[in-house]
Design a protein around this motif. Structure first.
Motif, mmCIF file in Angstrom:
data_model
loop_
_atom_site.group_PDB
_atom_site.id
_atom_site.type_symbol
_atom_site.label_atom_id
_atom_site.label_comp_id
_atom_site.label_asym_id
_atom_site.label_seq_id
_atom_site.Cartn_x
_atom_site.Cartn_y
_atom_site.Cartn_z
ATOM 1 N N UNK A 1 3.208 10.826 -5.003
ATOM 2 C CA UNK A 1 2.857 9.911 -3.917
ATOM 3 C C UNK A 1 3.582 8.584 -3.980
ATOM 4 N N UNK A 2 4.607 8.475 -4.839
ATOM 5 C CA UNK A 2 5.364 7.234 -4.950
ATOM 6 C C UNK A 2 6.487 7.207 -3.915
ATOM 7 N N UNK A 3 6.721 6.034 -3.332
ATOM 8 C CA UNK A 3 7.699 5.884 -2.257
ATOM 9 C C UNK A 3 9.109 6.154 -2.766
ATOM 10 N N UNK A 4 9.827 7.050 -2.064
ATOM 11 C CA UNK A 4 11.232 7.347 -2.368
ATOM 12 C C UNK A 4 12.157 7.038 -1.204
ATOM 13 N N UNK A 5 11.593 6.880 0.001
ATOM 14 C CA UNK A 5 12.373 6.542 1.195
ATOM 15 C C UNK A 5 11.622 5.474 1.983
ATOM 16 N N UNK A 6 12.375 4.526 2.589
ATOM 17 C CA UNK A 6 11.739 3.446 3.362
ATOM 18 C C UNK A 6 12.809 2.860 4.274
ATOM 19 N N UNK A 7 12.788 3.241 5.568
ATOM 20 C CA UNK A 7 13.891 2.829 6.434
ATOM 21 C C UNK A 7 13.680 1.453 7.051
ATOM 22 N N UNK A 8 14.666 0.995 7.834
ATOM 23 C CA UNK A 8 14.639 -0.356 8.376
ATOM 24 C C UNK A 8 13.445 -0.588 9.289
ATOM 25 N N UNK A 9 13.115 0.411 10.132
ATOM 26 C CA UNK A 9 11.996 0.227 11.048
ATOM 27 C C UNK A 9 10.686 0.124 10.266
ATOM 28 N N UNK A 10 10.551 0.935 9.213
ATOM 29 C CA UNK A 10 9.359 0.824 8.367
ATOM 30 C C UNK A 10 9.287 -0.569 7.755
ATOM 31 N N UNK A 11 10.447 -1.075 7.301
ATOM 32 C CA UNK A 11 10.490 -2.421 6.741
ATOM 33 C C UNK A 11 10.137 -3.461 7.805
ATOM 34 N N UNK A 12 10.640 -3.236 9.010
ATOM 35 C CA UNK A 12 10.401 -4.192 10.091
ATOM 36 C C UNK A 12 8.921 -4.296 10.438
ATOM 37 N N UNK A 13 8.248 -3.140 10.608
ATOM 38 C CA UNK A 13 6.855 -3.196 11.048
ATOM 39 C C UNK A 13 5.904 -3.535 9.904
ATOM 40 N N UNK A 14 6.315 -3.205 8.658
ATOM 41 C CA UNK A 14 5.416 -3.458 7.533
ATOM 42 C C UNK A 14 5.644 -4.819 6.890
ATOM 43 N N UNK A 15 6.862 -5.355 7.041
ATOM 44 C CA UNK A 15 7.197 -6.608 6.390
ATOM 45 C C UNK A 15 7.646 -6.437 4.951
#
Length: 683
Positions: free
Chosen positions: A434-448
């Motif tokens: 369950x550990x994060x291995x992928x995190x794209x720009x839009x995910x970064x944008x909406x999550x901060x």
């Protein structure tokens, strides 16, 4: 010669007959020359080392494959300079064994090019000896199996056969004399043909081992090589002892004696039988993708580095009124963009030609008949096989109607406009823990949270609202055992305390062997959309339901009209489960009598390659309810381009039709939107 007093009286000469020695040396030189040409022209990378591990041989294929020229490689320590840390011990062991006479075949390891690219090598390490039999070094003959490895990963449908090809990939080598009789036949040739060296020696290669259809062409290649005209990458078919045929890619090299006279031909081949099958499958996939692009509801165009049109699909033609023939070769900006937007569109395309891609760029285009069309564009860099930029591919969306509605429906325009403008997809991945291995720009944008801040952290515990942690965890656990989930809604917590509602598809992630390695989640930020729906309920209730259920029913038939594909949306839409539909005659079982002829005609046309877009007809559910369907019927083809059926992608426009009748207070403009909606709206 001197007398007793030391005076010179003459000369005595002592001779040695070295005629045969010179002949032996000349023959040795001929063998060495043949070996040198074979090594330098081989499709396989070949290198040699001395007893200290220093490079003494480095052929042209090794140079082209790894990017290091011969002068850069010679004298370098092979293991320390060219082998990665992980494999230094094992490669060193193989070479050390060969230096004491213990040779190794089919040893696989990676090498990295001068530019950091990985190349997978299959190696035979052979002991090299001097004239007195002493070990002088090692000669290594490799095979670049990188492409086969890539195909194995990318083409899972053909992974098993391709895996066997990779495991057995070696080079068959044979030789013939001036009469075409076999003089050389190595182990790989024996392996793929089934004929031993003893069975082939002295027999005519072409007449005994080549398929009849290829005898003439192979004969010509050998005859050309016998007069000094060598051939590279010639493809022919080899017949095995057991009736099997193998496609071989051949380099035919002239063989000469010490005097330079032609004595025969040596052929170095590569078994590409399974590779050709994989390429055929790849071609089928590419053909399907080409047809998908051409029948897409989105206008798609491409340009070369000079800005000239190289792609122009059917939707672009229907949208703008210019046929593909009229558009191809034209300067896109100068010919199709208005003066006001030429500079900005040119800048977007020029940026993409430098590798800087642009998403959601909005600009107008005018049709052949002067009508304005508002286009939302993604401009993506197009690259060649060597990663060089060869142009730009643009995927557009006609948002003209949306813009008209935005102006005319002011009470819902503001929220809806923001929803459309910000519609991108957050994507994340997790591993088995369950550990994060992928995190794209839009995910970064909406999550901060940046990628660096999220990688390696537990997704559920750190980024999901407490009320949703259990349900999200259940979805991820299901996906980790192969049970995938579509359209699951949950709340994502931002770094700054904001929450975003995300509609999620959770897909199982697998490695090359099919083992589960994690989960890939593709989301859609529906926060603003939900707000718009809540605020605009009095005018958008039906539209809200349409958006929430906007999935496409998809079905497929074989050449007999029997159902071979029936997706979940088709099941939920019509009430028939997949098991009830599979194998049924689509037209006879699910189409009303009134439309059997017309639907049958559309499918029959697609079965002869004549595809149909936007064909409208009704279907009735299991419970007798009528559903209006807008259909694209696309020909389905097999690996050899034969027609194997039809794939139909539909759109349920029943509610749109009802809205057209029932919503008269907003009907005029909204009705036109619903009636003409060929494009599903999604975020």
């Amino acid at each position: 010669r001197r007398d007793g007093k030391g005076n010179v009286t003459g000369v005595v000469g002592v001779g040695q007959d070295i005629t045969e020695l010179n002949q032996v040396l000349a023959e040795s030189k001929r063998v060495a020359d043949d070996l040198t040409r074979l090594i330098d022209t081989a499709n396989a990378p070949i290198f040699g080392i001395d007893t200290l591990g220093k490079v003494t041989e480095w052929n042209a294929k090794a140079s082209s494959l790894l990017g290091y020229c011969k002068t850069e490689a010679m004298g370098q320590h092979l293991v320390q300079r060219f082998i990665t840390e992980e494999f230094k011990a094992s490669v060193g062991e193989v070479l050390a064994s060969a230096l004491i006479g213990k040779e190794t075949a089919n040893f696989e390891f990676p090498m990295f090019t001068k530019f950091g690219e990985r190349r997978d090598i299959l190696l035979n390490a052979t002991t090299r000896r001097g004239p007195n039999g002493e070990v002088t070094g090692v000669i290594g003959v490799g095979q670049d199996i990188t492409q086969i490895r890539e195909i194995t990963k990318e083409q899972e449908r053909v992974a098993d056969d391709l895996s066997r090809l990779i495991e057995s990939a070696n080079a068959p080598i044979f030789g013939v004399d001036l009469n075409g009789m076999v003089t050389e036949w190595n182990q790989k040739a024996a392996e793929i043909s089934g004929y031993t060296l003893k069975e082939t020696m002295g027999k005519n290669l072409v007449q005994n081992f080549i398929q009849p259809d290829y005898r003439k062409s192979v004969g010509h290649v050998l005859e050309d090589a016998l007069v000094g005209k060598e051939a590279a990458n010639f493809e022919f078919v080899l017949k095995s002892k057991y009736g099997e045929t193998f496609t071989v890619l051949l380099n035919a090299t002239t063989r000469r004696d010490a005097k330079g006279s032609v004595t025969g031909v040596v052929g170095v081949g590569q078994d590409i039988t399974e590779l050709n099958q994989a390429l055929a499958e790849s071609k089928r996939v590419a053909d399907d993708l080409t047809r998908l692009i051409d029948t897409a509801n989105a206008p798609i165009f491409g340009i070369d580095p000079l800005g000239k049109v190289t792609e122009w699909n059917a939707k672009a033609s229907s949208l703008l009124g210019y046929s593909k023939k009229e558009a191809m070769g034209q300067d896109l900006v100068q010919r199709f963009i208005t003066e006001e937007f030429k500079a900005s569109v040119h800048e977007v395309l020029a940026s993409a030609l430098l590798g800087k891609e642009t998403a959601n760029f909005e600009f107008p285009m005018f049709t052949k008949f002067g009508d304005r069309r508002e286009i939302l564009l993604n401009a993506t860099t197009r690259r060649g096989p060597s990663d060089e930029v060869i142009g730009v591919i643009g995927v557009g969306q006609d948002i003209t109607r949306i813009r008209e509605i935005a102006k005319e429906q002011e009470r819902v325009a503001d929220d809806l406009s923001r929803l459309i403008e910000s519609a991108n997809a957050p994507i994340f991945g997790v591993d088995l823990n369950g550990m994060v291995t992928e995190w794209n720009q839009k995910a970064a944008e909406i999550s901060g949270y940046t990628r660096k801040e999220t990688m390696g952290r537990n997704l559920v515990q750190n980024f999901i609202q407490p009320d949703y942690r259990k349900s999200v965890s259940n979805v991820l656990q299901d996906a980790l055992v192969g049970k995938e989930t579509a359209n699951f809604e949950f709340v994502l917590k931002s770094k700054h305390g904001a929450t975003f509602t995300v509609l999620l598809n959770a897909t199982t992630r697998r490695d090359g062997k099919g083992s589960i390695t994690g989960v890939l989640g593709v989301g859609q930020d529906i926060t603003d959309l939900n707000q718009v729906m809540a605020e605009s309920k009095r005018v958008a209730d039906d539209l809200t339901r349409l958006i929430n259920t906007a999935n496409a029913p998809i079905f497929g038939i074989d050449t007999s009209g029997k159902v071979t594909e029936w997706n979940a949306k088709a099941s939920s839409l019509l009430g028939y489960s997949k098991s009830e539909a599979m194998g049924q005659n689509l037209v006879q079982r699910f189409i009303t009598e009134e439309f059997k002829a017309s639907v049958g005609e559309v499918l029959a046309s697609a079965l002869i390659g004549k595809e149909t877009a936007n064909f409208e007809f009704p279907m009735f559910t299991k419970f007798g309810e009528r559903r209006e369907i807008l259909l694209n019927a696309t020909t389905r083809r097999g690996p050899n381009d034969e027609v194997i059926g039809v794939i139909g992608v539909g759109q349920d426009i029943t509610q749109i039709r009802e809205i057209t009748k029932e919503q008269e207070r907003v009907a005029d403009d909204l009705s036109r939107l619903i009636e003409s909606a060929n494009a599903p709206i999604f975020g």
